[in-house]
Enzyme design. Structure first.
Site, PDB file in Angstrom:
ATOM      1  N   ARG A   1      22.199  22.537  36.706  1.00 42.55           N
ATOM      2  CA  ARG A   1      23.534  21.988  36.408  1.00 42.55           C
ATOM      3  C   ARG A   1      24.336  21.785  37.678  1.00 42.55           C
ATOM      4  O   ARG A   1      25.328  21.071  37.681  1.00 42.55           O
ATOM      5  CB  ARG A   1      24.302  23.002  35.556  1.00 42.55           C
ATOM      6  CG  ARG A   1      24.085  22.806  34.093  1.00 42.55           C
ATOM      7  CD  ARG A   1      24.921  23.823  33.385  1.00 42.55           C
ATOM      8  NE  ARG A   1      25.824  23.154  32.475  1.00 42.55           N
ATOM      9  CZ  ARG A   1      26.148  23.666  31.305  1.00 42.55           C
ATOM     10  NH1 ARG A   1      25.701  24.823  30.942  1.00 42.55           N
ATOM     11  NH2 ARG A   1      26.956  23.016  30.502  1.00 42.55           N
TER      12      ARG A   1
ATOM     13  N   ASP B   1      22.742  18.408  32.513  1.00 44.07           N
ATOM     14  CA  ASP B   1      23.066  19.430  31.529  1.00 44.07           C
ATOM     15  C   ASP B   1      21.967  19.362  30.461  1.00 44.07           C
ATOM     16  O   ASP B   1      21.837  18.346  29.770  1.00 44.07           O
ATOM     17  CB  ASP B   1      24.447  19.113  30.932  1.00 44.07           C
ATOM     18  CG  ASP B   1      24.864  20.133  29.892  1.00 44.07           C
ATOM     19  OD1 ASP B   1      23.974  20.857  29.391  1.00 44.07           O
ATOM     20  OD2 ASP B   1      26.066  20.200  29.578  1.00 44.07           O
TER      21      ASP B   1
ATOM     22  N   LYS C   1       9.244  35.068  28.258  1.00 45.14           N
ATOM     23  CA  LYS C   1       9.537  36.033  27.210  1.00 45.14           C
ATOM     24  C   LYS C   1      10.973  36.534  27.363  1.00 45.14           C
ATOM     25  O   LYS C   1      11.534  36.354  28.442  1.00 45.14           O
ATOM     26  CB  LYS C   1       8.560  37.207  27.251  1.00 45.14           C
ATOM     27  CG  LYS C   1       8.384  37.809  28.644  1.00 45.14           C
ATOM     28  CD  LYS C   1       8.905  39.159  28.978  1.00 45.14           C
ATOM     29  CE  LYS C   1      10.181  39.701  28.572  1.00 45.14           C
ATOM     30  NZ  LYS C   1      10.904  40.486  29.602  1.00 45.14           N
TER      31      LYS C   1
ATOM     32  N   HIS D   1       4.463  38.289  32.501  1.00 46.84           N
ATOM     33  CA  HIS D   1       4.009  38.341  33.892  1.00 46.84           C
ATOM     34  C   HIS D   1       3.154  39.579  34.196  1.00 46.84           C
ATOM     35  O   HIS D   1       2.421  39.603  35.168  1.00 46.84           O
ATOM     36  CB  HIS D   1       5.177  38.183  34.880  1.00 46.84           C
ATOM     37  CG  HIS D   1       6.000  39.418  35.062  1.00 46.84           C
ATOM     38  ND1 HIS D   1       7.036  39.748  34.247  1.00 46.84           N
ATOM     39  CD2 HIS D   1       5.938  40.410  35.988  1.00 46.84           C
ATOM     40  CE1 HIS D   1       7.569  40.875  34.648  1.00 46.84           C
ATOM     41  NE2 HIS D   1       6.925  41.314  35.710  1.00 46.84           N
TER      42      HIS D   1
ATOM     43  N   LYS E   1      -0.609  40.489  36.897  1.00 45.01           N
ATOM     44  CA  LYS E   1      -0.765  41.487  37.971  1.00 45.01           C
ATOM     45  C   LYS E   1      -2.248  41.766  38.174  1.00 45.01           C
ATOM     46  O   LYS E   1      -2.991  41.937  37.200  1.00 45.01           O
ATOM     47  CB  LYS E   1      -0.023  42.779  37.615  1.00 45.01           C
ATOM     48  CG  LYS E   1       1.498  42.592  37.605  1.00 45.01           C
ATOM     49  CD  LYS E   1       2.217  43.896  37.323  1.00 45.01           C
ATOM     50  CE  LYS E   1       3.699  43.659  37.072  1.00 45.01           C
ATOM     51  NZ  LYS E   1       4.585  44.033  38.123  1.00 45.01           N
TER      52      LYS E   1
ATOM     53  N   GLU F   1      11.708  52.043  35.930  1.00 38.83           N
ATOM     54  CA  GLU F   1      12.357  51.289  37.015  1.00 38.83           C
ATOM     55  C   GLU F   1      13.587  52.053  37.492  1.00 38.83           C
ATOM     56  O   GLU F   1      14.275  52.676  36.679  1.00 38.83           O
ATOM     57  CB  GLU F   1      12.838  49.933  36.504  1.00 38.83           C
ATOM     58  CG  GLU F   1      11.757  49.046  35.959  1.00 38.83           C
ATOM     59  CD  GLU F   1      12.351  47.739  35.457  1.00 38.83           C
ATOM     60  OE1 GLU F   1      12.401  46.785  36.237  1.00 38.83           O
ATOM     61  OE2 GLU F   1      12.792  47.692  34.298  1.00 38.83           O
TER      62      GLU F   1
ATOM     63  N   ASP G   1      12.963  43.774  25.541  1.00 39.87           N
ATOM     64  CA  ASP G   1      12.753  43.287  26.910  1.00 39.87           C
ATOM     65  C   ASP G   1      11.413  43.766  27.477  1.00 39.87           C
ATOM     66  O   ASP G   1      10.780  43.052  28.242  1.00 39.87           O
ATOM     67  CB  ASP G   1      13.913  43.789  27.792  1.00 39.87           C
ATOM     68  CG  ASP G   1      13.858  43.247  29.216  1.00 39.87           C
ATOM     69  OD1 ASP G   1      13.699  42.018  29.367  1.00 39.87           O
ATOM     70  OD2 ASP G   1      13.958  44.038  30.172  1.00 39.87           O
TER      71      ASP G   1
ATOM     72  N   HIS H   1       5.488  43.519  27.533  1.00 36.93           N
ATOM     73  CA  HIS H   1       4.695  44.150  28.590  1.00 36.93           C
ATOM     74  C   HIS H   1       3.920  45.388  28.104  1.00 36.93           C
ATOM     75  O   HIS H   1       2.723  45.516  28.323  1.00 36.93           O
ATOM     76  CB  HIS H   1       5.572  44.579  29.764  1.00 36.93           C
ATOM     77  CG  HIS H   1       6.398  43.460  30.348  1.00 36.93           C
ATOM     78  ND1 HIS H   1       5.952  42.169  30.411  1.00 36.93           N
ATOM     79  CD2 HIS H   1       7.628  43.445  30.910  1.00 36.93           C
ATOM     80  CE1 HIS H   1       6.876  41.410  30.993  1.00 36.93           C
ATOM     81  NE2 HIS H   1       7.904  42.165  31.295  1.00 36.93           N
TER      82      HIS H   1
ATOM     83  N   LYS I   1      15.286  51.909  32.406  1.00 34.43           N
ATOM     84  CA  LYS I   1      15.971  51.479  33.627  1.00 34.43           C
ATOM     85  C   LYS I   1      16.692  52.699  34.213  1.00 34.43           C
ATOM     86  O   LYS I   1      16.994  53.644  33.500  1.00 34.43           O
ATOM     87  CB  LYS I   1      17.006  50.404  33.292  1.00 34.43           C
ATOM     88  CG  LYS I   1      16.357  49.148  32.704  1.00 34.43           C
ATOM     89  CD  LYS I   1      16.765  47.931  33.489  1.00 34.43           C
ATOM     90  CE  LYS I   1      16.117  46.678  32.958  1.00 34.43           C
ATOM     91  NZ  LYS I   1      15.096  46.119  33.844  1.00 34.43           N
TER      92      LYS I   1
HETATM   93  C1  BG6 Z   1      11.002  41.656  33.092  1.00 38.46           C
HETATM   94  C2  BG6 Z   1      12.175  42.306  32.414  1.00 38.46           C
HETATM   95  O1  BG6 Z   1      10.199  41.004  32.156  1.00 38.46           O
HETATM   96  O2  BG6 Z   1      10.234  42.644  33.763  1.00 38.46           O
HETATM   97  C3  BG6 Z   1      13.018  43.065  33.421  1.00 38.46           C
HETATM   98  O3  BG6 Z   1      12.969  41.310  31.779  1.00 38.46           O
HETATM   99  C4  BG6 Z   1      12.170  44.029  34.220  1.00 38.46           C
HETATM  100  O4  BG6 Z   1      14.081  43.750  32.774  1.00 38.46           O
HETATM  101  C5  BG6 Z   1      10.945  43.332  34.786  1.00 38.46           C
HETATM  102  O5  BG6 Z   1      12.963  44.553  35.269  1.00 38.46           O
HETATM  103  C6  BG6 Z   1       9.991  44.331  35.416  1.00 38.46           C
HETATM  104  O6  BG6 Z   1       8.959  43.640  36.052  1.00 38.46           O
HETATM  105  P1  BG6 Z   1       8.206  44.279  37.312  1.00 38.46           P
HETATM  106  O7  BG6 Z   1       7.101  43.326  37.590  1.00 38.46           O
HETATM  107  O8  BG6 Z   1       9.219  44.381  38.395  1.00 38.46           O
HETATM  108  O9  BG6 Z   1       7.733  45.620  36.845  1.00 38.46           O
END
Ligand code: BG6
Length: 488
Positions: free
Chosen positions: A48, A91, A147, A177, A181, A215, A234, A239, A339
């Site tokens: 945007r 947009d 996701k 993701h 890894k 984390e 999340d 994951h 977190k």
């Molecule tokens: C993301 C989440 O998918 O993965 C985040 O939305 C999280 O909240 C992150 O921090 C963690 O990924 P990684 O690869 O840093 O462990």
């Protein structure tokens, strides 16, 4: 490495967002640098923001220096990379604005188009509809979805329906993701290329499995997203459940996309539902309060955004999960994620059973049951913990636990980023590491039941100070079963 990869237009919606700058651009930069991107391909950022091409290139440069690191960033390589960059100001919610994207894409009609939707999932349907309306989709086009897809089964279905109205399932790449890894892919290699694990991988030898994704970071400016989702949606829905699937799945008949995903789906469908009766024993929700991370004071979740406010979103989840099938009968999987935890740690522990009869003197040293410890973060490693004799001539034989390390040799090439692997798989049209629609929906079916039980039983998150291991209830969750969380 030089690979003759297809000519592509990689179009990133939300291209100036956090994910695009922190993960996607650095990954594309490495792919280009290592010869995996065709030099004629283009990376088209949809944003945007109003900026000239020069301003866009200099912004990307600044972010790359920050995110790939100034010691790795290479000025002369960047000149080549910059030649791939295009920027379209529009947009995404306005039909007429797509004419600008159309003008850019139309000049390369033979390029394969990859649309990466790094936006709120609420926009996925709209974007796909507009791409179709502007005839920007052909048989070779693919779409990549971040996701979480939806907040529950119902919203996930409706987003998937909207995308499916335009793209065939084989052209939809749903990213998790974690599957990109290297160590996560190594789980497949470890399990299915080493016969020694085959007879050990079941309730006959395994006592339980733990998966921890902890984390130290908080919500990092993503509060408005995070507060609508929380740790369950999340992290657990995607994951953690994907990791659980890789540990628990049956051997697929091949590595092709559908064989692997069929097996993961069976695991998701075998998860024992956790309903209101068991919600207190099998789940823990937490929310961090102020505390210290590595001696630095940090605010609590409720103070993160703009001073005190109310929210019952969880930033921590611990679960006991049972899988109802032959292989995993009576083998609990303990999952936890949070977190603002004490340390940054992603680890999977396969805890083997005790030997049936122990013949060594118990006072000769600590007895440790065998464990296979797969660490994804901070440093990737795989260790097998076994007992070994302490050298010496004493009358009583002394044992001690030792580790067989299957670590990546120090001199091996750089481990690629998770997104690098996944983006390359999209370019190569390889869907194995992406989630199929039925997988995503099966995960929601199971997760929704817990969310519903939290709601009907009015279960609020328990507070835990930032910089700790989460609420004490999560320790009780595993200790009730006579086990404890793994610590190094
Ligand atoms: C993301 C989440 O998918 O993965 C985040 O939305 C999280 O909240 C992150 O921090 C963690 O990924 P990684 O690869 O840093 O462990």
């Amino acid at each position: 490495m030089n690979e003759k990869n297809n000519l592509c237009d990689i179009v990133i919606f939300g291209g100036h967002g956090d994910l695009a700058m922190r993960k996607l651009m650095p990954s594309l930069y490495h792919l280009a640098k290592e010869g995996y991107l065709n030099r004629q391909s283009r990376i088209v950022t949809v944003t945007r923001r109003s900026m000239s091409k020069e301003q866009h290139i200099s912004l990307i440069k600044e972010k790359l220096i920050r995110h790939v690191g100034s010691e790795i960033f290479d000025e002369s390589e960047f000149v080549d990379f910059a030649a791939l960059l295009e920027c379209v100001e529009m947009d995404m919610t306005k039909h007429e604005d797509y004419s600008r994207l159309y003008e850019v894409l139309r000049v390369k009609p033979r390029y394969e188009r990859i649309y990466y939707l790094s936006t709120s999932p609420d926009l996925y349907g709209k974007i796909c509809k507009e791409l179709a309306a502007w005839r920007l989709i052909d048989d070779a086009s693919r779409v990549v979805l971040e996701k979480p897809i939806g907040r529950d089964l119902e919203s996930s279905r409706s987003i998937n329906d909207e995308v499916a109205a335009v793209f065939d399932e084989s052209a939809i790449y749903r990213i998790d993701h974690y599957l990109g890894k290297d160590t996560v892919q190594n789980i497949l290699a470890l399990r299915f290329s080493n016969a020694i694990f085959m007879p050990l991988w079941s309730s006959g030898s395994i006592d339980h499995v733990q998966i921890t994704l902890a984390e130290t970071v908080g919500v990092e400016g993503r509060w408005s997203y995070y507060d609508r989702y929380g740790a369950m949606r999340d992290m657990v829905q995607n994951h953690l459940l994907q990791l659980l699937c890789l540990i628990a799945m049956e051997p697929p008949c091949s590595l092709d996309g559908n064989s692997v995903r069929d097996e993961k789906l069976k695991v998701l469908r075998s998860l024992r539902p956790i309903g209101p009766d068991e919600i207190m024993q099998k789940t823990v929700r937490g929310q961090y309060t102020e505390g210290n991370i590595n001696t630095v004071p940090v605010p609590g979740y409720l103070q993160e955004e703009r001073g005190d406010f109310e929210s019952t979103t969880e930033t921590f989840v611990a679960l006991r999960v049972d899988i109802d099938n032959w292989r995993w009968s009576n083998v609990p999987f303990y999952l936890r994620t949070g977190k603002r935890m004490r340390s940054n740690e992603s680890v999977i522990v396969i805890q083997f059973k005790k030997v049936p009869h122990y013949i060594f003197p118990k006072n000769g040293g600590s007895i440790d049951d065998n464990k296979l410890v797969i660490r994804l973060q901070p440093k990737e490693s795989i260790k097998l913990k076994i007992m070994n004799k302490v050298p010496g001539l004493g009358t009583r034989m002394r044992l001690r636990p030792v580790e067989l390390e299957l670590n990546i040799p120090e001199n091996s090439p750089r481990t690629p980023y998770a997104y690098e692997r996944l983006l390359l798989d999209v370019i190569r049209s390889n869907p194995t590491l992406f989630m199929r629609r039925d997988e995503v929906e099966a995960a929601w079916v199971w997760v929704d039941k817990i969310l519903e039980a939290w709601d009907t039983q009015n279960i609020k998150p328990k507070p835990y100070p930032a910089g700790t291991d989460g609420p004490t209830a999560s320790i009780a969750l595993i200790e009730r079963d006579g086990r404890s969380w793994y610590e190094e």
